[in-house]
Design an enzyme around this catalytic site. Structure first.
Site, PDB file in Angstrom:
ATOM      1  N   ARG A 113       0.863  -1.179   0.000  1.00  0.00           N
ATOM      2  CA  ARG A 113       0.000   0.000   0.000  1.00  0.00           C
ATOM      3  C   ARG A 113       0.893   1.221   0.000  1.00  0.00           C
ATOM      4  O   ARG A 113       2.116   1.104   0.067  1.00  0.00           O
ATOM      5  CB  ARG A 113      -1.021  -0.006   1.143  1.00  0.00           C
ATOM      6  CG  ARG A 113      -0.722  -0.793   2.380  1.00  0.00           C
ATOM      7  CD  ARG A 113       0.399  -0.231   3.198  1.00  0.00           C
ATOM      8  NE  ARG A 113       0.200   1.183   3.436  1.00  0.00           N
ATOM      9  CZ  ARG A 113       1.142   2.055   3.678  1.00  0.00           C
ATOM     10  NH1 ARG A 113       2.412   1.673   3.728  1.00  0.00           N
ATOM     11  NH2 ARG A 113       0.881   3.317   3.893  1.00  0.00           N
ATOM     12  N   GLY A 114       0.256   2.411  -0.046  1.00  0.00           N
ATOM     13  CA  GLY A 114       1.051   3.633  -0.196  1.00  0.00           C
ATOM     14  C   GLY A 114       1.169   3.930  -1.688  1.00  0.00           C
ATOM     15  O   GLY A 114       1.477   3.023  -2.490  1.00  0.00           O
ATOM     16  N   ALA A 115       0.922   5.190  -2.062  1.00  0.00           N
ATOM     17  CA  ALA A 115       0.778   5.532  -3.480  1.00  0.00           C
ATOM     18  C   ALA A 115       1.958   5.090  -4.363  1.00  0.00           C
ATOM     19  O   ALA A 115       1.763   4.380  -5.355  1.00  0.00           O
ATOM     20  CB  ALA A 115       0.518   7.031  -3.599  1.00  0.00           C
TER      21      ALA A 115
ATOM     22  N   ARG B 211      -7.493  -0.020  -6.728  1.00  0.00           N
ATOM     23  CA  ARG B 211      -7.681   1.030  -5.718  1.00  0.00           C
ATOM     24  C   ARG B 211      -7.850   2.358  -6.453  1.00  0.00           C
ATOM     25  O   ARG B 211      -7.009   2.723  -7.274  1.00  0.00           O
ATOM     26  CB  ARG B 211      -6.475   1.081  -4.755  1.00  0.00           C
ATOM     27  CG  ARG B 211      -6.365  -0.191  -3.900  1.00  0.00           C
ATOM     28  CD  ARG B 211      -5.472  -0.001  -2.694  1.00  0.00           C
ATOM     29  NE  ARG B 211      -6.080   0.850  -1.706  1.00  0.00           N
ATOM     30  CZ  ARG B 211      -5.413   1.374  -0.672  1.00  0.00           C
ATOM     31  NH1 ARG B 211      -4.131   1.125  -0.513  1.00  0.00           N
ATOM     32  NH2 ARG B 211      -6.031   2.149   0.202  1.00  0.00           N
TER      33      ARG B 211
ATOM     34  N   GLN C 153      -2.023   2.193  10.020  1.00  0.00           N
ATOM     35  CA  GLN C 153      -0.738   2.245   9.316  1.00  0.00           C
ATOM     36  C   GLN C 153       0.311   3.017  10.120  1.00  0.00           C
ATOM     37  O   GLN C 153       1.511   2.762   9.996  1.00  0.00           O
ATOM     38  CB  GLN C 153      -0.900   2.914   7.938  1.00  0.00           C
ATOM     39  CG  GLN C 153      -1.640   2.076   6.917  1.00  0.00           C
ATOM     40  CD  GLN C 153      -3.112   2.424   6.880  1.00  0.00           C
ATOM     41  OE1 GLN C 153      -3.709   2.766   7.899  1.00  0.00           O
ATOM     42  NE2 GLN C 153      -3.709   2.333   5.715  1.00  0.00           N
TER      43      GLN C 153
ATOM     44  N   ASP D 252      -1.892  10.838  -1.841  1.00  0.00           N
ATOM     45  CA  ASP D 252      -2.275   9.813  -2.820  1.00  0.00           C
ATOM     46  C   ASP D 252      -2.612  10.426  -4.162  1.00  0.00           C
ATOM     47  O   ASP D 252      -2.453   9.794  -5.205  1.00  0.00           O
ATOM     48  CB  ASP D 252      -3.465   9.002  -2.305  1.00  0.00           C
ATOM     49  CG  ASP D 252      -2.992   8.064  -1.227  1.00  0.00           C
ATOM     50  OD1 ASP D 252      -2.889   8.489  -0.061  1.00  0.00           O
ATOM     51  OD2 ASP D 252      -2.669   6.909  -1.557  1.00  0.00           O
TER      52      ASP D 252
ATOM     53  N   ASN E  17      -5.284  12.479   0.886  1.00  0.00           N
ATOM     54  CA  ASN E  17      -4.408  11.591   1.674  1.00  0.00           C
ATOM     55  C   ASN E  17      -5.285  10.810   2.642  1.00  0.00           C
ATOM     56  O   ASN E  17      -6.510  11.008   2.699  1.00  0.00           O
ATOM     57  CB  ASN E  17      -3.333  12.410   2.396  1.00  0.00           C
ATOM     58  CG  ASN E  17      -2.243  11.527   2.975  1.00  0.00           C
ATOM     59  OD1 ASN E  17      -1.709  10.653   2.281  1.00  0.00           O
ATOM     60  ND2 ASN E  17      -1.916  11.700   4.232  1.00  0.00           N
ATOM     61  N   LYS E  18      -4.680   9.941   3.409  1.00  0.00           N
ATOM     62  CA  LYS E  18      -5.410   9.055   4.320  1.00  0.00           C
ATOM     63  C   LYS E  18      -6.450   9.808   5.150  1.00  0.00           C
ATOM     64  O   LYS E  18      -6.189  10.919   5.609  1.00  0.00           O
ATOM     65  CB  LYS E  18      -4.397   8.348   5.221  1.00  0.00           C
ATOM     66  CG  LYS E  18      -4.948   7.363   6.215  1.00  0.00           C
ATOM     67  CD  LYS E  18      -5.849   6.307   5.616  1.00  0.00           C
ATOM     68  CE  LYS E  18      -5.249   5.507   4.500  1.00  0.00           C
ATOM     69  NZ  LYS E  18      -6.212   4.671   3.760  1.00  0.00           N
TER      70      LYS E  18
HETATM   71  O1  MRU Z   1      -4.457   3.170   2.304  1.00  0.00           O
HETATM   72  P1  MRU Z   1      -2.974   3.367   2.207  1.00  0.00           P
HETATM   73  O2  MRU Z   1      -2.209   2.741   3.323  1.00  0.00           O
HETATM   74  O3  MRU Z   1      -2.453   2.949   0.849  1.00  0.00           O
HETATM   75  O4  MRU Z   1      -2.789   4.920   2.325  1.00  0.00           O
HETATM   76  C1  MRU Z   1      -1.497   5.471   2.252  1.00  0.00           C
HETATM   77  C2  MRU Z   1      -1.468   6.929   2.445  1.00  0.00           C
HETATM   78  O5  MRU Z   1      -2.474   7.573   2.637  1.00  0.00           O
HETATM   79  C3  MRU Z   1      -0.136   7.595   2.305  1.00  0.00           C
HETATM   80  O6  MRU Z   1      -0.060   8.712   3.128  1.00  0.00           O
HETATM   81  C4  MRU Z   1       0.023   8.045   0.856  1.00  0.00           C
HETATM   82  O7  MRU Z   1      -0.133   6.952  -0.016  1.00  0.00           O
HETATM   83  C5  MRU Z   1       1.333   8.681   0.604  1.00  0.00           C
HETATM   84  S1  MRU Z   1       2.575   7.447   0.536  1.00  0.00           S
HETATM   85  C6  MRU Z   1       4.091   8.068   0.294  1.00  0.00           C
END
Ligand code: MRU
Length: 367
Positions: free
Chosen positions: A54-56, A95, A208, A249, A259-260
């Site tokens: 996960r994470g962009a 996603r 996370q 994201d 973002n999250k």
């Molecule tokens: O749902 P996730 O864990 O994929 O969400 C991740 C985030 O919101 C991060 O802050 C975002 O992807 C930036 S990652 C460098």
């Protein structure tokens, strides 16, 4: 990044087997370090959808490798073009919010379109997946250098006192290929001897922050404290936060940041307390087609079990326990949008700029 002294990235081609891609299955962290093999595009798509990765930026890198695996599978497909098109659609559908996913798949499709025979498609898609990883690592390192300058300035103002940085979710090396976005300036500051302390939002529902960011910072020896998600405002009111750095994201060309979920509330509290709120992001997370984040960025909604249950380790086993009345419905919005007006600055690989179209275009004139 090093884990118990050994250097790791979050995704790589298996040593001695070029038909297998390996990832760290993040569902088991911080309790178990599990490496998972991906052999085909369906497994890559599943790993993204179910958040093994996960994470962009890492979602983008995994999708890029997914297209390479799809090319390998194309050997057995009658209509290879149609198969690759389906594979791209499958990966893109996993996603919806992080734009790095479509960015990486579209780069692969453009490269595949330039090569008619399959062996060339296979070679070039592998090279591009590795190139996307290299670009991500370089961007994160540059984000680290650019963000370090901001932390250095705060350090000068605060004399020798530690700089308290609040972060949300995990925008660390686990969310990228290495180094991280929001964490890159933090690691750079720590490595250069600036005393930093990180407030880590636990980041419900999947935690996370508590699971991944805390583990990363601990591996790197960065002082940190996990806080319940609702704590940040209180800390800001009492002068216990010097700056906020989060990841993104998807950011629009006008500087609205998805973002999250919960990021927006931290931005509001930061604004109310005059605390700088920075977003660290590679340009692969900018959606140059969009202007209005609130209206145009698709927000992922996930299953209600992520809200109603919580996962943890007991007696050496990962367990999930029910938190709420079993019958109560729950809503699970994965992301929110922080309007550009609440963002002090965007820390990109090309430099730091205001969250406005004008300043973004000055850094990225090709857009
Ligand atoms: O749902 P996730 O864990 O994929 O969400 C991740 C985030 O919101 C991060 O802050 C975002 O992807 C930036 S990652 C460098």
């Amino acid at each position: 990044m090093k884990i118990n002294g050994q250097a790791f990235r979050t995704i790589w081609l298996k040593d001695g087997d070029s038909t297998c891609v390996q990832i760290i299955d993040q569902r088991f962290l911080p309790h178990r370090f599990v490496i998972e093999d991906l052999h085909n595009v369906a497994e890559a798509a599943d790993a993204i959808r179910e958040m093994h990765v996960r994470g962009a930026p890492l979602i983008g890198a995994t999708a890029a490798f997914g297209m390479y695996l799809a090319c390998l599978e194309a050997k057995d497909k009658k209509d290879k073009q149609q198969w690759l098109h389906q594979a791209a659609q499958l990966l893109k559908s996993t996603r919806p919010t992080a734009v790095d996913l479509a960015w990486a798949v579209d780069r692969q499709l453009a490269i595949l379109a330039n090569h008619s025979d399959l062996p060339n498609k296979i070679d070039h898609s592998l090279a591009e997946a590795q190139n996307i990883c290299t670009l991500s690592v370089e961007a994160c390192l540059d984000i680290g250098k650019n963000g370090l300058a901001i932390i250095q300035q705060l350090h000068t103002q605060k004399k020798d006192a530690p700089i308290n940085i609040l972060t949300h979710c995990n925008a660390g090396w686990l969310a990228c290929v290495d180094h991280g976005t929001a964490t890159a300036p933090i690691y750079a500051a720590h490595d250069s001897g600036i005393p930093v302390h990180v407030w880590v939002d636990e980041t419900r529902p999947r935690n996370q922050g508590a699971r991944l960011t805390a583990w990363e910072l601990q591996q790197h020896g960065v002082p940190h404290t996990i806080i319940a998600d609702n704590t940040g405002g209180h800390l800001m009111q009492h002068g216990m936060v010097d700056m906020v750095i989060v990841g993104s994201d998807r950011t629009t060309r006008c500087g609205d940041v998805a973002n999250k979920i919960g990021t927006y509330l931290k931005a509001l509290a930061a604004k109310d307390n005059d605390i700088p709120f920075y977003v660290a992001l590679p340009s692969s997370s900018i959606d140059w087609k969009l202007r209005d984040g609130l209206k145009e960025i698709p927000i992922e909604q996930r299953g209600d079990e992520e809200v109603k249950y919580i996962q943890g380790m007991e007696g050496g086993e990962l367990k999930s326990v029910l938190l709420s009345p079993a019958e109560s419905p729950a809503a699970n919005f994965g992301f929110d949008v922080t309007p550009a007006r609440l963002v002090t600055g965007l820390i990109t690989e090309r430099g730091v700029c205001g969250a406005t179209e004008k300043e973004l275009i000055q850094l990225f004139p090709e857009h």
